[in-house]
Write a protein that holds these residues in place. Sequence first.
Motif, PDB file in Angstrom:
ATOM      1  N   LEU A 306      -5.506  15.491  14.756  1.00 20.99           N
ATOM      2  CA  LEU A 306      -6.134  16.748  15.175  1.00 20.99           C
ATOM      3  C   LEU A 306      -6.168  16.858  16.696  1.00 20.99           C
ATOM      4  CD1 LEU A 306      -9.077  17.018  12.618  1.00 20.99           C
ATOM      5  CD2 LEU A 306      -6.940  18.288  12.640  1.00 20.99           C
ATOM      6  N   ILE A 307      -6.412  15.739  17.372  1.00 23.53           N
ATOM      7  CA  ILE A 307      -6.380  15.755  18.844  1.00 23.53           C
ATOM      8  C   ILE A 307      -4.971  16.086  19.331  1.00 23.53           C
ATOM      9  CG2 ILE A 307      -6.642  14.326  20.919  1.00 23.53           C
ATOM     10  CD1 ILE A 307      -8.832  12.791  19.405  1.00 23.53           C
ATOM     11  N   ALA A 308      -3.960  15.479  18.695  1.00 23.19           N
ATOM     12  CA  ALA A 308      -2.576  15.722  19.106  1.00 23.19           C
ATOM     13  C   ALA A 308      -2.174  17.173  18.859  1.00 23.19           C
ATOM     14  CB  ALA A 308      -1.643  14.787  18.334  1.00 23.19           C
ATOM     15  N   ILE A 309      -2.547  17.710  17.693  1.00 22.96           N
ATOM     16  CA  ILE A 309      -2.218  19.107  17.394  1.00 22.96           C
ATOM     17  C   ILE A 309      -2.921  20.036  18.368  1.00 22.96           C
ATOM     18  CG2 ILE A 309      -2.508  20.945  15.686  1.00 22.96           C
ATOM     19  CD1 ILE A 309      -2.046  18.862  13.518  1.00 22.96           C
ATOM     20  N   GLY A 310      -4.201  19.747  18.636  1.00 21.13           N
ATOM     21  CA  GLY A 310      -4.935  20.564  19.600  1.00 21.13           C
ATOM     22  C   GLY A 310      -4.311  20.521  20.979  1.00 21.13           C
ATOM     23  N   GLY A 311      -3.897  19.320  21.408  1.00 22.27           N
ATOM     24  CA  GLY A 311      -3.243  19.208  22.709  1.00 22.27           C
ATOM     25  C   GLY A 311      -1.922  19.960  22.747  1.00 22.27           C
ATOM     26  N   TYR A 312      -1.183  19.919  21.638  1.00 19.77           N
ATOM     27  CA  TYR A 312       0.103  20.622  21.592  1.00 19.77           C
ATOM     28  C   TYR A 312      -0.074  22.132  21.719  1.00 19.77           C
ATOM     29  CZ  TYR A 312       4.350  22.629  19.635  1.00 19.77           C
ATOM     30  OH  TYR A 312       5.466  23.394  19.432  1.00 19.77           O
ATOM     31  N   VAL A 313      -0.985  22.691  20.914  1.00 20.77           N
ATOM     32  CA  VAL A 313      -1.165  24.153  20.972  1.00 20.77           C
ATOM     33  C   VAL A 313      -1.792  24.576  22.294  1.00 20.77           C
ATOM     34  CG1 VAL A 313      -1.284  24.405  18.480  1.00 20.77           C
ATOM     35  CG2 VAL A 313      -3.390  24.022  19.754  1.00 20.77           C
ATOM     36  N   LEU A 314      -2.570  23.657  22.917  1.00 16.70           N
ATOM     37  CA  LEU A 314      -3.125  23.979  24.234  1.00 16.70           C
ATOM     38  C   LEU A 314      -2.015  24.062  25.274  1.00 16.70           C
ATOM     39  CD1 LEU A 314      -5.699  24.487  25.856  1.00 16.70           C
ATOM     40  CD2 LEU A 314      -5.859  22.020  26.245  1.00 16.70           C
ATOM     41  N   ILE A 315      -1.055  23.166  25.178  1.00 16.75           N
ATOM     42  CA  ILE A 315       0.100  23.226  26.076  1.00 16.75           C
ATOM     43  C   ILE A 315       0.908  24.493  25.819  1.00 16.75           C
ATOM     44  CG2 ILE A 315       2.294  22.085  26.648  1.00 16.75           C
ATOM     45  CD1 ILE A 315       0.938  19.421  26.049  1.00 16.75           C
ATOM     46  N   GLN A 316       0.905  24.937  24.579  1.00 14.12           N
ATOM     47  CA  GLN A 316       1.628  26.163  24.215  1.00 14.12           C
ATOM     48  C   GLN A 316       0.844  27.437  24.542  1.00 14.12           C
ATOM     49  OE1 GLN A 316       4.816  26.055  23.052  1.00 14.12           O
ATOM     50  NE2 GLN A 316       4.651  23.846  23.413  1.00 14.12           N
ATOM     51  N   LYS A 317      -0.111  27.335  25.482  1.00 13.41           N
ATOM     52  CA  LYS A 317      -0.874  28.488  25.992  1.00 13.41           C
ATOM     53  C   LYS A 317      -1.871  29.048  24.984  1.00 13.41           C
ATOM     54  CE  LYS A 317       1.885  28.526  29.592  1.00 13.41           C
ATOM     55  NZ  LYS A 317       1.634  28.378  30.948  1.00 13.41           N
ATOM     56  N   TYR A 318      -2.320  28.215  24.039  1.00 10.06           N
ATOM     57  CA  TYR A 318      -3.369  28.659  23.128  1.00 10.06           C
ATOM     58  C   TYR A 318      -4.708  28.253  23.730  1.00 10.06           C
ATOM     59  CZ  TYR A 318      -5.930  29.428  18.776  1.00 10.06           C
ATOM     60  OH  TYR A 318      -6.818  29.882  17.825  1.00 10.06           O
TER      61      TYR A 318
END
Length: 634
Positions: A306-318
């Motif tokens: 969940l941390i990794a997914i959150g970090g990924y979508v945060l990098i994707q401007k979410y």
Amino acid sequence: MLSQPVLNISTGFDKIIPGKSCAFVISTKNAYSLQQLLVDTSIHYTYQQSNLLYFYKEDYAEDIWLTFSITNTSNSFQPVVVELNNPFIDDIVFYNVKNDAVIDSNISGDEHPFNTRSILFRNPIYLLSLAPLDTHTVYFKFNADGRKIHLPIVLKSIPTFIEDTSAKDIQFGLYYGALLVLTIISLYLAYTLRDKVFLYFSIYIFFLLISQMCTSGISFGYLWPNMPYWNNRSITISMALTLLSALVFARSFIDNHHIKKWISLTLTIGMLLCLFCVVTALGNTRFLNTSMWLLYRLIPIIYALLIAIGGYVLIQKYKSARLFVPGFIFAAISIGGMSLYNIDQQADNAFTNSIVIYAVLLKCFLLSIALLDRLKIFKEEKEIAQALVIKQLEEINTYKESVNAQLEETIARKSKELIEKQNEVKRALISGEEKERKRVARELHDGMGSLLSTLRLNAEAIDLNGKNLNAYEAIAYQNVLEMIDKACTELRTISHNMLPSGIEHFGLSATLQSLIKQINHNKSIHFSLDTDGLEALHNQKIELHLYRIVMELVNNVVKHAKAKHASVQLYISDTSITIMVEDDGVGFASVKHEKSGIGLLSVQSRVEALNGKFQVDSRINHGTTISIEIPITL
């Protein structure tokens, strides 16, 4: 043979962690009884070098025996509370032995009803009453059905136990109260905002609350005290449902635009594994152990995911994930606190120590703030989108207004051109009509007039003397001559009306006066004529049009008005020509009906051909007024 150090307590005794002073007998082949341990000196005892006592399922096949001795070195009576800070052990048998005689025993564990405990407390606890200089030996027999055993044991004085218990109960109360409040608020927001993410978050917090109550032992005492079978599985099931709801919440938190295929697939696999843990935990002990083994490995993996997914979508401007990631970082910290907290100086429950509680609270508050932040971001994005839509609509409206203005301008121009074309056609028709009138007038004057004149001369040339005409024949002859004269007069009148030569020779004013004088002489109605400015008009075509209009209106009054008096007014100014014809006749109610007459239609066509305005005002028995205004520019 048992040769263990003795724990000494004295006046002012507070707390002792007996881990390093505990002796163990691990029953790998034989199931020992307490009597064997008391009399058989050949049984081998072992010690652990840490105050924290762990046993893995590979280390034992049956039971584990734990024993330690305690001596009251003071001269006063010392009550001692023995607390086993682990509510998950299936079966615990407690023995209080003095001089190889059992003076107290109790069976506990989550496979036995809660009310069978000697003291009804969330953790298994036992009370030792030590007289001055008295020595007691404590024996515990544990069975965890092949699972790993964690044995945090602590000896406390009564005041210390009460103080620690009160502090822990307050901590638990605030902790569970905060989780319950977050659950209720999230449910309310889900109902108010109609947003499923708040519903999934409330479900996640609810199962987290239940799992934390299970790990602290409170659920067994208050929720299902007479359901040991369910209590034995409640921790595993509630933790699995907590992970499942966390995955569902995360899937709902991240909008579909940022959910990639690999994210959706990973979350789905995690949900299926959690469901597998729930189902297998309902089976027998073997399935339950399998479920727990898988669950304890899933917990860190899923939170790391969940941390990794959150970090990924945060990098994707979410932007909404900016608090989602820290929230689950604290979830990972709470997992780490289960192992990092247990040092030699502590004997606490790994699932309910302060690090775990505070990390979970911070996680829940951060995630709740993340939801509000997500709502705020969505609102801002919606406002921006609405502003953009409004701007686009305004641009579209501006463009529509521009197009409409151009269209109206085009329609007005085309209408004007059409009216002008219509007027040109009318003028052409009127011009053609005038030419035809001139032609017919000339033919009547030259042809029919000459013929009638010749006929008159021939009739007069007849010598009636000697014809012996009787009186009747003489009168008939005289009537023929008069009829020829009358026909000549009518022919001249028709020819004159069709081709008023007076306009060309004498002007419009004199021609109109002649017309009015002739009508007044022959008819019972009396017309008055008032003109002004006609001398300034030097356009025979317009004069002819005006003459035709006045003549048609006068004829219309003579034929239909039944009036006694009528007036004709014709004024010419620098900018316009005004014609007004009034009578005191019978009038009419429907202007539309009267306009349908050929005479008025002809007048209206001539006026429109001159770009003028035509207006009729008439009421029954109140006469009629016809007003015409023609611009002088033509």
